[in-house]
Design an enzyme around this catalytic site. Structure first.
Site, PDB file in Angstrom:
ATOM      1  N   CYS A 169       0.841  -1.154  -0.018  1.00 19.78           N
ATOM      2  CA  CYS A 169      -0.165  -0.109  -0.032  1.00 19.78           C
ATOM      3  C   CYS A 169       0.678   1.228   0.023  1.00 19.78           C
ATOM      4  O   CYS A 169       1.347   1.635   1.088  1.00 19.78           O
ATOM      5  CB  CYS A 169      -0.986  -0.099   1.156  1.00 19.78           C
ATOM      6  SG  CYS A 169      -1.821   1.634   1.466  1.00 19.78           S
ATOM      7  N   CYS A 188      -0.441   4.046   2.267  1.00 18.94           N
ATOM      8  CA  CYS A 188      -0.174   3.891   3.697  1.00 18.94           C
ATOM      9  C   CYS A 188       1.301   3.992   4.047  1.00 18.94           C
ATOM     10  O   CYS A 188       1.673   4.769   5.074  1.00 18.94           O
ATOM     11  CB  CYS A 188      -0.682   2.529   4.285  1.00 18.94           C
ATOM     12  SG  CYS A 188      -2.210   1.800   3.251  1.00 18.94           S
ATOM     13  N   ASP A 189       2.114   3.362   3.232  1.00 17.27           N
ATOM     14  CA  ASP A 189       3.566   3.376   3.577  1.00 17.27           C
ATOM     15  C   ASP A 189       4.576   4.259   2.871  1.00 17.27           C
ATOM     16  O   ASP A 189       5.680   4.480   3.002  1.00 17.27           O
ATOM     17  CB  ASP A 189       4.045   1.913   3.450  1.00 17.27           C
ATOM     18  CG  ASP A 189       3.387   1.132   4.224  1.00 17.27           C
ATOM     19  OD1 ASP A 189       2.714   1.411   5.220  1.00 17.27           O
ATOM     20  OD2 ASP A 189       3.182  -0.211   3.822  1.00 17.27           O
TER      21      ASP A 189
END
Ligand SMILES: Cc1cc2nc3c(=O)[nH]c(=O)nc-3n(C[C@H](O)[C@H](O)[C@H](O)COP(=O)(O)OP(=O)(O)OC[C@H]3O[C@@H](n4cnc5c(N)ncnc54)[C@H](O)[C@@H]3O)c2cc1C
Length: 306
Positions: free
Chosen positions: A135, A138-139
């Site tokens: 992701c 997200c990261d």
């Protein structure tokens, strides 16, 4: 936990589930949506969604689904953070099993979408959270000024590479074919982006590192030549599988495990509906998922009224 009863239980809080919840809650059906992860589903991985109608300048996947969530809860949809592990149907009564206890409903809408496919190579599992990610939204911020590789060549992989441009200094897009499968507009953006370099006809055979990822091993499928590429992060986006493991033997599934449903989203088990990417034949797009959710909700309402 005591058994609790709802008119409708929705499994999955992506665009399909949130759209279904809006329709059932607004129809004054007592609705519970159960989501095992982050509300919003897969589309929260998209930095910019340009093909959802109503947003001339595009909208981030997070903003879009936050608005969907707010809209559905405004009409009374309840939420539970848990993973559904079982569905049992006993005529009009449908039982849902979760680690938080059992819940029952007159109708169930399954909107669980799909799960990312893994590379299944040595080192992948070991370095999840230490350089291996599924992701970018997200990261991505953890990889500011770092070198990363995105693995895959479809819309989702290219969207992730474009998202990572905001953070990484260099992005290798490693694809097993010689051309991308992504939509042309998305491809054009990627080809003009200077930070993205394409590595064609190539697969990853291992992820290597120490405490964190340091490099990946590659194999060219045309020449069979092996090589190593120094990277700080690996974003895997090589496809997805319908999230139907717990539904085997309960509902009819197609060859890839997606739920078979008709154009009313009925699964063949009365009162059980499928919507979005989890449905066999889905276009696997947000607009399709939202549309499926609405169709399933309207038909669940009719079923409950009979
Ligand atoms: C990087 C990326 C970019 C994309 N870009 C676009 C784009 O620009 N435009 C577009 O239209 N589409 C795009 N897509 C595709 C889009 O995200 C999907 O088509 C859409 O999210 C499908 O919605 P859904 O509700 O069917 O499933 P999902 O969004 O997958 O949501 C399903 C939800 O169900 C939950 N769930 C699953 N099983 C269970 C269970 N047993 N118990 C509880 N919860 C469960 C999951 O955690 C998940 O949150 C993109 C996808 C990715 C990955």
């Amino acid at each position: 936990m005591a058994e609790r009863k709802y008119d409708v239980i929705i499994i999955g809080g992506g665009p399909a589930g949130l759209s279904a919840g809006l329709y059932t809650a607004r129809a004054r059906l007592k609705t519970l949506l159960i989501e095992k992860g982050a509300v919003g589903g897969m589309i929260i991985n998209a930095g910019l969604v340009e093909n959802y109608p109503g947003f001339a300048d595009g909208v981030s996947g997070i903003d879009l689904t936050e608005a969907m969530h707010k809209q559905a809860t405004k009409f009374g949809m309840e939420m539970l953070s848990a993973e559904v592990t079982g569905l049992k149907v006993d005529g009009k009564n449908k039982m849902i099993t979760t680690p938080e206890g059992d819940f029952s409903a007159g109708a169930v809408i399954i909107a669980g979408g799909s799960e990312r496919q893994k590379l299944d190579v040595p080192g992948e599992a070991e370095y999840i959270g230490k350089g291996v990610s599924y992701c970018a939204t997200c990261d991505g911020a953890f990889f500011r000024d770092k070198v990363v590789a995105v693995i895959g060549g479809g819309n989702a992989a290219v969207a992730e590479a474009l998202e990572l441009v905001k953070f990484a200094s260099k992005i290798y897009l490693v694809h097993r074919r010689h051309e991308l499968r992504a939509t042309k507009v998305v491809q054009e953006k990627a080809f003009t982006e200077k930070k993205i370099e394409f590595i064609w006809d190539t697969v990853v055979t291992a992820v290597l590192g120490e405490a964190f990822v340091k490099k990946i091993k590659l194999r060219n499928l045309k020449t069979n030549k092996e090589s190593e590429l120094a990277v700080d992060g690996v974003f895997v986006n090589i496809g997805s599988q319908p999230a139907t493991g717990y539904l085997q033997g309960v509902l009819a599934l197609d060859a890839v495990g997606a739920i078979v449903a008709n154009d009313r989203m009925e699964t063949g088990v009365p009162g059980v509906y499928a919507a979005g990417d989890i449905r066999s034949g889905s276009i696997r797009q947000t607009i399709g998922a939202a549309g499926d959710g609405a169709v399933a909700a309207v038909n669940a309402g009719k079923y409950l009224g009979e």
